[in-house]
Design a protein around this motif. Structure first.
Motif, PDB file in Angstrom:
ATOM      1  N   LYS A 164       0.849  -1.259  -0.031  1.00 27.86           N
ATOM      2  CA  LYS A 164       0.002  -0.077  -0.005  1.00 27.86           C
ATOM      3  C   LYS A 164       0.763   1.370  -0.011  1.00 27.86           C
ATOM      4  N   ASP A 167       2.063   1.834  -3.534  1.00 30.50           N
ATOM      5  CA  ASP A 167       0.954   2.305  -4.295  1.00 30.50           C
ATOM      6  C   ASP A 167       1.130   3.735  -4.127  1.00 30.50           C
ATOM      7  N   TYR A 170       3.995   5.504  -5.732  1.00 33.72           N
ATOM      8  CA  TYR A 170       3.760   5.206  -7.455  1.00 33.72           C
ATOM      9  C   TYR A 170       3.002   6.553  -7.786  1.00 33.72           C
ATOM     10  N   LYS A 171       1.712   6.699  -7.024  1.00 34.15           N
ATOM     11  CA  LYS A 171       0.747   7.831  -7.551  1.00 34.15           C
ATOM     12  C   LYS A 171       1.283   9.074  -7.515  1.00 34.15           C
ATOM     13  N   GLU A 202       5.856  -0.803  -9.760  1.00 34.25           N
ATOM     14  CA  GLU A 202       4.695  -0.995  -8.818  1.00 34.25           C
ATOM     15  C   GLU A 202       4.389  -2.311  -9.183  1.00 34.25           C
ATOM     16  N   ASP A 206       3.497  -5.609  -6.290  1.00 33.07           N
ATOM     17  CA  ASP A 206       2.161  -6.399  -6.374  1.00 33.07           C
ATOM     18  C   ASP A 206       2.460  -7.742  -6.203  1.00 33.07           C
TER      19      ASP A 206
END
Length: 245
Positions: A164, A167, A170-171, A202, A206
């Protein structure tokens, strides 16, 4: 944490050796993939075409290792018909090697982008973000593999939580890169390569989370895929931890 003897003591010494062999081969494959990630990011940042080429050539070796280990898992299932923890071990290994192979693919894609950037001229932005996220996901892979080697569900859970954070990183990086392209349209072609690199990193995160979830299944016998961190906490009987800032 389970007793490791559960996974090693059998009447058949040959069966013991077969299980230990696929565990060892998975960890060897994992070590190779972990180095691929590190080398791919280094090749990108340094503009090192030779290293980028090496990363891409190693991908063939990773692919062969996946096929060989998977075939051995199938042979064990057919010949030994394992049950309980042994069955979970073989199934978990067969799933983890798929994620490792895909991490190798993402590393190869990063190396290809590195080669393109050398041809086009290095991108003006994004290398700091690539280095940071690259180090983060490489560590996730390392920790997930260590959790497998140690049969440590707590460590695996910690890796799952880190996805998380990746993520969010990355955003944030994507927003910065898009803003920069809007401000300087001349940079679009080069920065697009950085965006694809960030996307690959990213995805590595995962896959590291997937490996961690397979480790939890191996150790606890509980399938925690697709249920989120809160769901994993509930399945493991853990108290909810504070959300990352």
């Amino acid at each position: 944490m389970p007793d490791k003897e559960l996974f090693t003591q059998h009447i058949s010494q040959q069966f013991n050796e077969e299980l230990e062999d696929i565990r060892t081969r998975l960890l060897e494959m994992g070590g190779l993939v972990e180095k691929q990630i590190s080398d791919a990011v280094t090749a990108l940042i340094d503009g090192n075409t030779g290293l980028a080429g090496q990363v891409r050539s190693v991908d063939d070796t990773v692919n062969r290792m996946e096929v060989d280990i998977d075939q051995e898992c199938l042979r064990i299932l057919a010949r030994r018909q394992p049950a309980a923890s042994d069955l979970r071990l073989v199934i978990s290994i067969s799933k983890i090697i798929v994620d490792l192979e895909r991490i190798g693919d993402e590393s190869s894609r990063i190396a290809r982008r590195a080669l393109q950037l050398v041809e086009e001229g290095q991108a003006p932005r994004g290398y700091v973000e690539c280095r940071h996220i690259g180090n983060h996901v490489r560590k996730m892979v390392q920790e997930a593999l260590d959790a497998f080697a140690r049969l440590d569900a707590d460590q695996a859970f910690a890796v799952a939580r880190e996805d998380k954070v990746v993520d969010q990183e990355y955003k944030s990086a994507m927003r910065e890169m898009v803003t920069y392209m809007m401000e300087d349209p001349r940079s679009i072609s080069r920065v697009l390569n950085i965006l694809w690199v960030l996307r690959s990193l990213e995805r590595v995160g995962d896959h590291a989370r997937n490996i961690a979830e397979h480790v939890i299944y191996l150790v606890k016998g509980t399938d925690v895929r697709h249920i989120g961190i809160k769901g994993i906490e509930e399945r493991l009987g853990r108290k909810p931890e504070p959300e990352a800032e």
